[in-house]
Scaffold this active site. Structure first.
Site, PDB file in Angstrom:
ATOM      1  N   LYS A  43      68.504  61.305  18.957  1.00 44.59           N
ATOM      2  CA  LYS A  43      67.280  61.419  19.014  1.00 44.59           C
ATOM      3  C   LYS A  43      67.582  62.488  17.962  1.00 44.59           C
ATOM      4  O   LYS A  43      68.369  63.815  18.952  1.00 44.59           O
ATOM      5  CB  LYS A  43      66.973  62.173  20.773  1.00 44.59           C
ATOM      6  CG  LYS A  43      65.614  62.757  20.600  1.00 44.59           C
ATOM      7  CD  LYS A  43      65.293  62.435  22.026  1.00 44.59           C
ATOM      8  CE  LYS A  43      63.743  63.776  22.699  1.00 44.59           C
ATOM      9  NZ  LYS A  43      64.053  65.153  21.908  1.00 44.59           N
ATOM     10  N   ARG A 184      51.690  56.452  24.378  1.00 46.26           N
ATOM     11  CA  ARG A 184      53.007  55.829  24.481  1.00 46.26           C
ATOM     12  C   ARG A 184      52.907  54.492  25.565  1.00 46.26           C
ATOM     13  O   ARG A 184      51.827  54.222  25.385  1.00 46.26           O
ATOM     14  CB  ARG A 184      52.941  57.212  26.143  1.00 46.26           C
ATOM     15  CG  ARG A 184      53.890  57.493  26.800  1.00 46.26           C
ATOM     16  CD  ARG A 184      53.577  58.276  28.375  1.00 46.26           C
ATOM     17  NE  ARG A 184      52.995  59.963  27.645  1.00 46.26           N
ATOM     18  CZ  ARG A 184      54.461  61.029  26.790  1.00 46.26           C
ATOM     19  NH1 ARG A 184      54.960  60.191  26.921  1.00 46.26           N
ATOM     20  NH2 ARG A 184      53.828  61.757  26.388  1.00 46.26           N
ATOM     21  N   LYS A 190      63.307  57.412  26.437  1.00 51.76           N
ATOM     22  CA  LYS A 190      64.100  58.254  25.673  1.00 51.76           C
ATOM     23  C   LYS A 190      64.394  58.808  26.642  1.00 51.76           C
ATOM     24  O   LYS A 190      64.661  59.117  27.603  1.00 51.76           O
ATOM     25  CB  LYS A 190      63.739  60.007  25.101  1.00 51.76           C
ATOM     26  CG  LYS A 190      62.616  60.516  26.356  1.00 51.76           C
ATOM     27  CD  LYS A 190      61.481  62.374  25.876  1.00 51.76           C
ATOM     28  CE  LYS A 190      60.777  63.062  26.883  1.00 51.76           C
ATOM     29  NZ  LYS A 190      59.968  63.583  26.180  1.00 51.76           N
TER      30      LYS A 190
END
Length: 273
Positions: A43, A184, A190
Site C-alpha cells: 500500500k 467499496r 487493506k
C-alpha cells in the site's frame, strides 16, 4: 421575474456541475478473512490518481496539473494508481503533485498503476493489458505495482512485517478472480499495523507546560458526527501554525473505544487534494 431568475440559476448550476463523479474502488479492512490465492501488494502512501483516457484526476475529480510529458503518452483507456516517489516521502509528493504549476520535481514522481478500470477479464488479465501498453510506449515513469499471490495468512504476515520494517505503510489484498468493480467491496482489503482516517478541524485546545501559548490538541469531527481531540503527532512548527478550522486532516489510530472514538489518535497531515 422570480421565475425567470430561477431558470437562470438552474441553467448556471447545470453547466458548472460535473457530468460525473469518480466512483473509485475502496477497500474494507482485513480482519481474518480467507485470503488464500488472493494477490497482495504494498500500500503506497502517495496521491491517488485516476487516468480517464484524457485527464489525470484526483479522487475529488479535480484535474492534476502534471507536465505534458507525464500524460501525453498515457493510454486511451483508463488507469487507476498512485503518484509516488519513495517510502516516507508523502509531504514531498503532495507538494509536487498539488502545485498548480508543474515543476521540474515531477521527475521524482512515478505513476504506480494498480488497476485498469472497466477492462475485461480477471485482475491478472487487466494488469497485463496495461503492462503491454507501458512496454510498447516505453513509459519509464509508469509502472505496475508488483503483485504476489498468497498461499497462506502466514505469508501475508511476513510480507507486511517486511514492508513495515523498511518504512512502508501496509498492504492491499485483492481477490484476483473477480472482474472489475467500483465502490467499496469485500474483494479488496487493506491491512496495516495502524489504520488511518480523516476528520474535519472544528477547534483547538491550548497546550500546557512547554506547549503553553501554542496549540496543544486539535478538536476534530468525523463524518458520523463523533468529536474528539488529537493531541500527538505534531511538530513544533505545526503547533505554532496548526491546520485551519474547516480543513481535513488525516490521523492514524488503533481501533475504537466503546463510544466510537479512535484510540491513540495521532496527527499525520493535512489533506490537500
Amino acid at each position: 421575474m422570480i421565475s425567470y431568475l430561477y431558470k437562470i440559476v438552474i441553467i448556471f448550476l447545470f453547466f458548472i456541475t460535473p457530468i460525473y463523479a469518480l466512483t473509485l474502488q475502496k477497500a474494507n479492512i482485513y480482519i481474518d478473512q480467507n485470503i488464500t490465492q488472493w494477490t497482495v501488494s504494498e500500500k503506497l502512501d502517495g496521491i491517488r490518481a485516476y487516468w480517464d483516457g484524457k485527464n489525470l484526476l484526483s479522487r475529488e475529480c479535480k484535474v492534476i496539473n502534471a507536465p505534458k510529458y507525464f500524460t501525453q503518452k498515457l493510454p486511451p483507456f483508463e488507469l487507476d494508481g498512485e503518484l509516488w516517489s519513495k517510502r516516507g516521502d508523502f509531504e514531498n509528493i503532495q507538494s509536487i503533485v498539488m502545485d498548480k504549476t508543474p515543476s521540474g520535481k515531477w521527475n521524482e514522481i512515478s505513476y504506480m498503476v494498480f488497476e485498469v478500470p472497466n477492462a475485461s477479464g480477471d485482475f491478472e488479465k487487466r494488469l497485463k493489458k496495461a503492462q503491454k501498453y507501458i512496454e510498447d510506449a516505453k513509459l519509464l515513469h509508469v509502472k505496475i505495482i508488483e503483485q504476489k499471490v498468497l498461499k497462506s495468512p502466514e505469508e501475508l504476515n511476513l510480507f507486511l512485517e517486511d514492508i513495515i520494517k523498511n518504512g512502508g505503510e501496509g498492504a492491499m489484498l485483492k481477490d484476483g478472480s473477480k472482474g472489475y468493480f467500483d465502490g467499496r467491496s469485500d474483494s479488496l482489503l487493506k491491512v496495516k499495523k495502524a489504520q488511518d482516517m480523516e476528520a474535519r478541524v472544528i477547534g483547538y485546545k491550548e497546550g500546557n507546560n512547554k506547549y503553553k501559548g501554542v496549540m496543544g490538541s486539535l478538536h476534530v469531527r468525523l463524518k458520523d458526527g463523533v468529536e474528539f481531540f488529537i493531541g500527538s503527532g505534531f511538530s513544533d512548527e505545526i503547533r505554532k501554525n496548526p491546520p485551519k478550522i474547516g480543513e481535513i486532516v488525516t490521523f492514524k489510530y488503533y481501533g475504537f473505544t466503546k463510544g466510537g472514538k479512535p484510540k491513540f489518535a495521532s496527527f499525520m497531515r493535512v489533506r490537500r487534494d
